[in-house]
Design a protein around this motif. Structure first.
Motif, short mmCIF file in Angstrom:
data_model
loop_
_atom_site.label_atom_id
_atom_site.label_comp_id
_atom_site.label_asym_id
_atom_site.label_seq_id
_atom_site.Cartn_x
_atom_site.Cartn_y
_atom_site.Cartn_z
N PRO A 67 0.80 -1.23 0.00
CA PRO A 67 0.00 0.00 0.00
C PRO A 67 0.83 1.28 0.00
O PRO A 67 0.42 2.28 -0.61
CB PRO A 67 -0.82 -0.14 1.28
CG PRO A 67 -1.03 -1.62 1.43
CD PRO A 67 0.28 -2.20 0.97
N PHE A 68 1.99 1.28 0.66
CA PHE A 68 2.84 2.48 0.68
C PHE A 68 3.56 2.69 -0.65
O PHE A 68 4.23 3.71 -0.84
CB PHE A 68 3.85 2.40 1.82
CG PHE A 68 3.32 2.86 3.15
CD1 PHE A 68 1.96 3.03 3.34
CD2 PHE A 68 4.17 3.09 4.22
CE1 PHE A 68 1.45 3.45 4.57
CE2 PHE A 68 3.67 3.52 5.45
CZ PHE A 68 2.31 3.71 5.62
N GLY A 69 3.47 1.73 -1.56
CA GLY A 69 4.01 1.91 -2.90
C GLY A 69 5.50 1.75 -3.05
O GLY A 69 6.07 2.15 -4.08
N ARG A 70 6.15 1.17 -2.06
CA ARG A 70 7.60 0.96 -2.15
C ARG A 70 8.01 -0.16 -1.21
O ARG A 70 7.26 -0.54 -0.30
CB ARG A 70 8.37 2.23 -1.77
CG ARG A 70 8.17 2.66 -0.32
CD ARG A 70 9.07 3.82 0.05
NE ARG A 70 8.87 4.29 1.42
CZ ARG A 70 9.43 3.75 2.50
NH1 ARG A 70 10.24 2.69 2.38
NH2 ARG A 70 9.20 4.24 3.70
N MET A 71 9.21 -0.69 -1.43
CA MET A 71 9.77 -1.68 -0.52
C MET A 71 10.28 -0.99 0.74
O MET A 71 10.54 0.22 0.75
CB MET A 71 10.90 -2.45 -1.20
CG MET A 71 10.43 -3.29 -2.37
SD MET A 71 11.80 -4.08 -3.26
CE MET A 71 12.45 -5.17 -2.00
N GLY A 72 10.44 -1.76 1.79
CA GLY A 72 10.98 -1.21 3.02
C GLY A 72 12.48 -1.03 2.93
O GLY A 72 13.15 -1.61 2.07
N GLU A 73 13.01 -0.21 3.82
CA GLU A 73 14.46 -0.01 3.93
C GLU A 73 14.95 -0.72 5.18
O GLU A 73 14.24 -0.82 6.19
CB GLU A 73 14.79 1.48 4.03
CG GLU A 73 14.36 2.30 2.82
CD GLU A 73 15.17 1.96 1.58
OE1 GLU A 73 16.31 1.46 1.73
OE2 GLU A 73 14.68 2.18 0.46
N ALA A 74 16.17 -1.22 5.12
CA ALA A 74 16.72 -1.98 6.25
C ALA A 74 16.69 -1.17 7.55
O ALA A 74 16.40 -1.70 8.62
CB ALA A 74 18.14 -2.44 5.94
N ASP A 75 16.97 0.12 7.46
CA ASP A 75 17.00 0.93 8.67
C ASP A 75 15.61 1.10 9.27
O ASP A 75 15.47 1.31 10.49
CB ASP A 75 17.62 2.30 8.40
CG ASP A 75 17.82 3.08 9.69
OD1 ASP A 75 18.56 2.58 10.57
OD2 ASP A 75 17.22 4.17 9.84
#
Length: 249
Positions: free
Chosen positions: A210-218
């Motif tokens: 839903p947020f339209g992007r992959m997550g970041e490790a941090d």
């Protein structure tokens, strides 16, 4: 004030991806960190990047002897630990009809058996009031193509966490689970996907979130810091999905 001042943390799979980002966060917040990874060169490079607050140990979590060495090093170097993040694991994406006994065993040995005995070995060395954090995956709750064995191995550790949250309650050791969604880490390049297809896979993953992007490790590391610090001292037995809402779809 630093959130982990004078704390000792052990992070398996701490030389890359979510584990390394978490180690960076913990060090920045005042912790001494022991990272565990399979390759000596990768562990050494991570320790060098983390600085003097970090110690490294090379070992495979699927090998139970690794957990004996981790416990021995903690006892010798620090006496006790405050945080244990069981983050190392493995994945093989394939349809169930293609899974061999070797494929199955590799994932359950690293993800479930290795995690269980890692906690068993470190628990006596944790200070009362400490924290255990297990890295799972949203795949245990959301059906994803080719993830049946991986999902089963992660569901097992979530069951461990619920049991341990009560088993360790008298020592006030909190046990929680962190479940990442698709995250931009080096593991994506190790899934057997052709290099030329990686960008398409990442785009498809982003479209499913839903947020339209992959997550970041941090972003995962920040959640891990919350679950391992005094900020969550009344939280135990939870499974926190950090996935941009993907499990809602």
């Amino acid at each position: 004030m630093q959130k982990l001042s004078n704390k000792v943390a052990v992070i398996t799979g701490g030389n890359s991806g979510i584990g390394f980002a978490t180690a960076q966060r913990f060090v920045a917040e005042g912790a001494k960190v022991l990272i565990v990874g399979r390759r000596q060169d990768a562990v050494g490079a991570a320790v060098e990047a983390l600085g003097s607050a970090a110690t490294g140990l090379a070992g495979d979590v699927a090998d139970l002897g690794t957990h004996d060495r981790v416990a021995a090093l903690v006892a010798e170097r620090f006496g006790k630990a405050d945080i244990y993040m069981a983050n190392a694991g493995g994945i093989r994406i394939q349809p169930s009809l293609a899974v061999t006994p070797g494929d199955y065993d590799a994932q359950f040995l690293a993800n479930a058996r290795g995690m269980f005995f890692g906690v068993q070995k470190i628990a006596p060395l944790l200070h009362d009031g400490g924290a255990i954090l297990l890295t799972s995956s949203i795949a245990s709750r959301k059906v994803l193509d080719g993830h049946a064995v991986y999902a089963g191995s992660k569901a097992a550790i979530e069951a461990f966490a619920r049991n341990w949250a009560l088993e360790f309650k008298d020592r006030r050791i909190r046990v929680n689970v962190l479940s990442p969604g698709p995250t931009d880490t080096p593991i994506i390049g190790k899934l057997g996907i052709a290099t030329e297809a990686l960008s398409q896979v990442e785009e498809q993953a982003a479209q499913a979130i839903p947020f339209g992007r992959m997550g970041e490790a941090d972003e995962l590391a920040q959640a891990a810091l919350f679950l391992c610090s005094a900020a969550s001292e009344f939280v135990t037995g939870v499974n926190l999905a950090v996935d941009g809402g993907m499990t809602l779809t």
